[in-house]
Enzyme design. Structure first.
Site, short mmCIF file in Angstrom:
data_model
loop_
_atom_site.label_atom_id
_atom_site.label_comp_id
_atom_site.label_asym_id
_atom_site.label_seq_id
_atom_site.Cartn_x
_atom_site.Cartn_y
_atom_site.Cartn_z
N GLU A 124 0.84 -1.20 0.00
CA GLU A 124 0.00 0.00 0.00
C GLU A 124 0.87 1.25 0.00
OE1 GLU A 124 -2.54 -0.07 3.39
OE2 GLU A 124 -3.29 -2.09 2.94
N ASP A 170 0.90 3.80 -3.28
CA ASP A 170 0.48 5.19 -3.16
C ASP A 170 1.45 6.11 -3.90
OD1 ASP A 170 -1.05 7.42 -1.94
OD2 ASP A 170 0.79 7.74 -0.81
N ASP A 196 -7.02 1.04 -0.20
CA ASP A 196 -5.69 0.55 0.17
C ASP A 196 -5.28 -0.64 -0.69
OD1 ASP A 196 -5.49 2.45 2.15
OD2 ASP A 196 -6.05 1.11 3.79
N GLU A 221 -4.13 0.34 -4.15
CA GLU A 221 -2.75 0.82 -4.11
C GLU A 221 -1.78 -0.35 -4.05
OE1 GLU A 221 -3.56 5.10 -1.82
OE2 GLU A 221 -2.82 3.35 -0.71
#
Length: 230
Positions: free
Chosen positions: A45, A49, A118, A121
């Site tokens: 995650e 991102d 999440d 990502e």
């Protein structure tokens, strides 16, 4: 290792066949079921991102060479926020392939906004780890589709847009209040209601108060603007 049939189908939906299938398996494994022998997707995650952010920043610069930083920043935020990631996750059926612990399963984890965002990502990170940034960026741009082109209309967050709608009509700002909470303490689901002075209101539930407020504001604004246009 061999992927299950549902993960093979998921590969097709995102347009990437993994050379290292364990990366995808990790990306869909939530912390609620992770262990020493079954790593979860939290580190992915974090990486995903950043990969998403770079891909979107480059796409925005290319889409509007004359835009300044003040114009680009809200567009960028609209494209990378959890709500957008969760929207894309639903689009590719990511919730259907998530590996969740019992508590998450019982509290509707496959539909939770923050959890889906999440995980999306993490999937981006998995593609980056498997095939590099160029491939990951191509997948992101493909899945995000025309969102980059129409981001100007979505750039303001819903709470700000609703407040501006109210101010334009000489009304005080909307008020938000928590009307419900369920689920375990470590993973609650909040229900929030937004109310205008004129009485119009909307309610939404999510895994965080912030997302619930944004969703309620967006739903109310869409209803108000739809009514205005009819």
């Amino acid at each position: 290792m061999r992927l299950s049939a549902d993960l093979l189908a998921f590969q097709t939906r995102i347009g990437h066949e993994f050379r290292k299938p364990d990366l995808l398996l990790r990306a869909v494994t939530h912390a609620s079921i992770g262990s020493a022998t079954r790593p979860d997707n939290q580190r992915q995650e974090f990486l995903g991102d950043r990969v998403l952010g770079l891909a979107m920043a480059e796409a925005l610069l290319a889409a509007d060479p004359s835009a300044n930083e003040g114009q680009l920043a809200p567009r960028f935020n609209a494209l990378v926020r959890k709500e957008t990631c969760a929207e894309v996750a639903r689009q590719v059926g990511l919730g259907d392939v998530l590996k969740l612990g019992r508590s998450e399963m019982l509290t509707g984890g496959r539909r939770k906004e923050a959890l889906l965002g999440d995980a999306m990502e993490a999937v981006i990170a998995a593609v980056h780890q498997d095939a590099g940034f160029e491939v990951a960026r191509a997948m992101v741009l493909r899945l995000w589709g025309d969102r980059v082109g129409r981001v100007e209309a979505d750039a303001r967050d819903a709470k700000t847009a609703l407040q501006e709608w109210a101010q334009a009509r000489a009304m005080p700002p909307p008020t938000y209040r928590e009307t419900g909470r369920k689920g375990p303490d470590h993973q609650p689901i909040f229900t929030v209601q937004v109310v205008l002075a004129s009485g119009e209101n909307a309610e939404a539930s999510a895994g965080s108060k912030r997302i619930a407020e944004q969703t309620a504001a967006r739903d109310l604004l869409q209803r108000l603007e739809g009514g205005a246009g009819s």
